[in-house]
Design a protein around this motif. Structure first.
Motif, PDB file in Angstrom:
ATOM      1  N   TRP A 186     -13.446 -29.401 -32.194  1.00  0.00           N
ATOM      2  CA  TRP A 186     -12.370 -30.372 -32.406  1.00  0.00           C
ATOM      3  C   TRP A 186     -11.305 -29.808 -33.339  1.00  0.00           C
ATOM      4  O   TRP A 186     -10.114 -30.068 -33.169  1.00  0.00           O
ATOM      5  CB  TRP A 186     -12.935 -31.672 -32.958  1.00  0.00           C
ATOM      6  N   GLU A 187     -11.739 -29.019 -34.325  1.00  0.00           N
ATOM      7  CA  GLU A 187     -10.769 -28.362 -35.212  1.00  0.00           C
ATOM      8  C   GLU A 187      -9.888 -27.403 -34.409  1.00  0.00           C
ATOM      9  O   GLU A 187      -8.660 -27.403 -34.558  1.00  0.00           O
ATOM     10  CB  GLU A 187     -11.509 -27.593 -36.312  1.00  0.00           C
ATOM     11  N   ASN A 188     -10.502 -26.600 -33.547  1.00  0.00           N
ATOM     12  CA  ASN A 188      -9.734 -25.657 -32.723  1.00  0.00           C
ATOM     13  C   ASN A 188      -8.792 -26.383 -31.772  1.00  0.00           C
ATOM     14  O   ASN A 188      -7.653 -25.953 -31.560  1.00  0.00           O
ATOM     15  CB  ASN A 188     -10.674 -24.737 -31.939  1.00  0.00           C
ATOM     16  N   ASN A 189      -9.245 -27.487 -31.191  1.00  0.00           N
ATOM     17  CA  ASN A 189      -8.402 -28.285 -30.307  1.00  0.00           C
ATOM     18  C   ASN A 189      -7.183 -28.829 -31.060  1.00  0.00           C
ATOM     19  O   ASN A 189      -6.056 -28.781 -30.568  1.00  0.00           O
ATOM     20  CB  ASN A 189      -9.213 -29.429 -29.695  1.00  0.00           C
ATOM     21  N   ALA A 190      -7.418 -29.345 -32.269  1.00  0.00           N
ATOM     22  CA  ALA A 190      -6.313 -29.848 -33.080  1.00  0.00           C
ATOM     23  C   ALA A 190      -5.358 -28.722 -33.466  1.00  0.00           C
ATOM     24  O   ALA A 190      -4.140 -28.921 -33.516  1.00  0.00           O
ATOM     25  CB  ALA A 190      -6.847 -30.543 -34.332  1.00  0.00           C
ATOM     26  N   HIS A 191      -5.904 -27.535 -33.693  1.00  0.00           N
ATOM     27  CA  HIS A 191      -5.061 -26.386 -34.037  1.00  0.00           C
ATOM     28  C   HIS A 191      -4.149 -26.016 -32.864  1.00  0.00           C
ATOM     29  O   HIS A 191      -2.949 -25.760 -33.050  1.00  0.00           O
ATOM     30  CB  HIS A 191      -5.923 -25.189 -34.431  1.00  0.00           C
ATOM     31  N   VAL A 192      -4.694 -26.023 -31.655  1.00  0.00           N
ATOM     32  CA  VAL A 192      -3.892 -25.733 -30.458  1.00  0.00           C
ATOM     33  C   VAL A 192      -2.806 -26.788 -30.289  1.00  0.00           C
ATOM     34  O   VAL A 192      -1.645 -26.463 -30.009  1.00  0.00           O
ATOM     35  CB  VAL A 192      -4.802 -25.648 -29.203  1.00  0.00           C
ATOM     36  N   GLN A 193      -3.165 -28.059 -30.485  1.00  0.00           N
ATOM     37  CA  GLN A 193      -2.171 -29.136 -30.382  1.00  0.00           C
ATOM     38  C   GLN A 193      -1.072 -28.966 -31.436  1.00  0.00           C
ATOM     39  O   GLN A 193       0.107 -29.180 -31.149  1.00  0.00           O
ATOM     40  CB  GLN A 193      -2.841 -30.502 -30.555  1.00  0.00           C
ATOM     41  N   TRP A 194      -1.465 -28.574 -32.634  1.00  0.00           N
ATOM     42  CA  TRP A 194      -0.495 -28.366 -33.707  1.00  0.00           C
ATOM     43  C   TRP A 194       0.452 -27.213 -33.372  1.00  0.00           C
ATOM     44  O   TRP A 194       1.670 -27.337 -33.526  1.00  0.00           O
ATOM     45  CB  TRP A 194      -1.229 -28.087 -35.025  1.00  0.00           C
ATOM     46  N   GLU A 195      -0.112 -26.099 -32.876  1.00  0.00           N
ATOM     47  CA  GLU A 195       0.729 -24.955 -32.495  1.00  0.00           C
ATOM     48  C   GLU A 195       1.715 -25.346 -31.396  1.00  0.00           C
ATOM     49  O   GLU A 195       2.882 -24.944 -31.428  1.00  0.00           O
ATOM     50  CB  GLU A 195      -0.137 -23.775 -32.035  1.00  0.00           C
ATOM     51  N   ASP A 196       1.247 -26.100 -30.404  1.00  0.00           N
ATOM     52  CA  ASP A 196       2.127 -26.557 -29.322  1.00  0.00           C
ATOM     53  C   ASP A 196       3.237 -27.450 -29.860  1.00  0.00           C
ATOM     54  O   ASP A 196       4.399 -27.343 -29.445  1.00  0.00           O
ATOM     55  CB  ASP A 196       1.332 -27.313 -28.246  1.00  0.00           C
ATOM     56  N   ALA A 197       2.886 -28.332 -30.787  1.00  0.00           N
ATOM     57  CA  ALA A 197       3.890 -29.238 -31.373  1.00  0.00           C
ATOM     58  C   ALA A 197       4.941 -28.446 -32.146  1.00  0.00           C
ATOM     59  O   ALA A 197       6.132 -28.747 -32.060  1.00  0.00           O
ATOM     60  CB  ALA A 197       3.211 -30.256 -32.281  1.00  0.00           C
ATOM     61  N   VAL A 198       4.504 -27.439 -32.878  1.00  0.00           N
ATOM     62  CA  VAL A 198       5.448 -26.609 -33.638  1.00  0.00           C
ATOM     63  C   VAL A 198       6.367 -25.853 -32.682  1.00  0.00           C
ATOM     64  O   VAL A 198       7.585 -25.783 -32.887  1.00  0.00           O
ATOM     65  CB  VAL A 198       4.692 -25.635 -34.577  1.00  0.00           C
ATOM     66  N   LYS A 199       5.807 -25.296 -31.597  1.00  0.00           N
ATOM     67  CA  LYS A 199       6.597 -24.528 -30.628  1.00  0.00           C
ATOM     68  C   LYS A 199       7.656 -25.386 -29.940  1.00  0.00           C
ATOM     69  O   LYS A 199       8.751 -24.929 -29.664  1.00  0.00           O
ATOM     70  CB  LYS A 199       5.684 -23.908 -29.566  1.00  0.00           C
ATOM     71  N   ARG A 200       7.316 -26.639 -29.652  1.00  0.00           N
ATOM     72  CA  ARG A 200       8.285 -27.491 -28.964  1.00  0.00           C
ATOM     73  C   ARG A 200       9.220 -28.216 -29.934  1.00  0.00           C
ATOM     74  O   ARG A 200      10.064 -29.011 -29.521  1.00  0.00           O
ATOM     75  CB  ARG A 200       7.604 -28.467 -28.018  1.00  0.00           C
ATOM     76  N   GLY A 201       9.044 -27.944 -31.233  1.00  0.00           N
ATOM     77  CA  GLY A 201       9.951 -28.526 -32.225  1.00  0.00           C
ATOM     78  C   GLY A 201       9.709 -29.993 -32.486  1.00  0.00           C
ATOM     79  O   GLY A 201      10.660 -30.755 -32.702  1.00  0.00           O
ATOM     80  N   ALA A 202       8.459 -30.385 -32.478  1.00  0.00           N
ATOM     81  CA  ALA A 202       8.118 -31.793 -32.740  1.00  0.00           C
ATOM     82  C   ALA A 202       8.544 -32.173 -34.154  1.00  0.00           C
ATOM     83  O   ALA A 202       8.636 -31.322 -35.034  1.00  0.00           O
ATOM     84  CB  ALA A 202       6.617 -31.998 -32.569  1.00  0.00           C
ATOM     85  N   PRO A 203       8.794 -33.462 -34.363  1.00  0.00           N
ATOM     86  CA  PRO A 203       9.185 -33.905 -35.707  1.00  0.00           C
ATOM     87  C   PRO A 203       8.086 -33.628 -36.736  1.00  0.00           C
ATOM     88  O   PRO A 203       6.898 -33.562 -36.405  1.00  0.00           O
ATOM     89  CB  PRO A 203       9.416 -35.403 -35.553  1.00  0.00           C
ATOM     90  N   GLY A 204       8.504 -33.486 -37.972  1.00  0.00           N
ATOM     91  CA  GLY A 204       7.595 -33.159 -39.067  1.00  0.00           C
ATOM     92  C   GLY A 204       6.369 -34.046 -39.177  1.00  0.00           C
ATOM     93  O   GLY A 204       5.252 -33.536 -39.327  1.00  0.00           O
ATOM     94  N   PRO A 205       6.532 -35.379 -39.119  1.00  0.00           N
ATOM     95  CA  PRO A 205       5.349 -36.247 -39.251  1.00  0.00           C
ATOM     96  C   PRO A 205       4.292 -35.999 -38.172  1.00  0.00           C
ATOM     97  O   PRO A 205       3.103 -36.051 -38.452  1.00  0.00           O
ATOM     98  CB  PRO A 205       5.926 -37.659 -39.144  1.00  0.00           C
ATOM     99  N   GLU A 206       4.731 -35.707 -36.956  1.00  0.00           N
ATOM    100  CA  GLU A 206       3.767 -35.431 -35.886  1.00  0.00           C
ATOM    101  C   GLU A 206       2.994 -34.155 -36.180  1.00  0.00           C
ATOM    102  O   GLU A 206       1.773 -34.103 -36.035  1.00  0.00           O
ATOM    103  CB  GLU A 206       4.476 -35.316 -34.537  1.00  0.00           C
ATOM    104  N   CYS A 207       3.714 -33.125 -36.612  1.00  0.00           N
ATOM    105  CA  CYS A 207       3.062 -31.855 -36.945  1.00  0.00           C
ATOM    106  C   CYS A 207       2.114 -32.026 -38.127  1.00  0.00           C
ATOM    107  O   CYS A 207       1.004 -31.486 -38.127  1.00  0.00           O
ATOM    108  CB  CYS A 207       4.100 -30.779 -37.268  1.00  0.00           C
ATOM    109  N   LEU A 208       2.536 -32.782 -39.101  1.00  0.00           N
ATOM    110  CA  LEU A 208       1.707 -33.011 -40.280  1.00  0.00           C
ATOM    111  C   LEU A 208       0.431 -33.774 -39.918  1.00  0.00           C
ATOM    112  O   LEU A 208      -0.660 -33.448 -40.408  1.00  0.00           O
ATOM    113  CB  LEU A 208       2.506 -33.781 -41.333  1.00  0.00           C
TER     114      LEU A 208
END
Length: 103
Positions: A30-52
């Protein structure tokens, strides 16, 4: 609980270790899954609160896995469970000597 029948039961200790390791493995996944989701959010320029939020989610799973490993596995060959709360022999001796010194 040192007189428990599970204290010296290798099958019970192996079962407990396998159960705890299963949870640790799941939390790491689950940690790795969340990490992948976080990387994807950063790459697509998601807003700060979502990335956080995704970063926090990743850290929670990491902390839970680390807590289980630290508190219940504790290294090679050691399993600590509700039925296995024994102290190593030398610590028992040390505590006994300490109690003798106090009295």
């Amino acid at each position: 609980m040192t007189d428990s029948k599970f204290d010296s039961d290798p099958e019970a200790l192996a079962w407990a270790r396998a159960k705890i390791e299963k949870y640790i493995k799941q939390y790491r996944a689950w940690e790795n899954n969340a990490h992948v989701q976080w990387e994807d959010a950063v790459k697509r320029g998601a807003p700060g609160p979502e990335c956080l939020q995704l970063k926090d989610k990743m850290m929670i799973w990491r902390r839970l896995a680390n807590m289980l490993h630290t508190n219940f596995i504790g290294g090679e060959g050691c399993v600590v469970a509700s039925f296995d709360e024994r102290l190593p022999h030398f610590i028992n001796l040390t505590l006994k000597d300490y109690d003798d010194l106090k009295s």
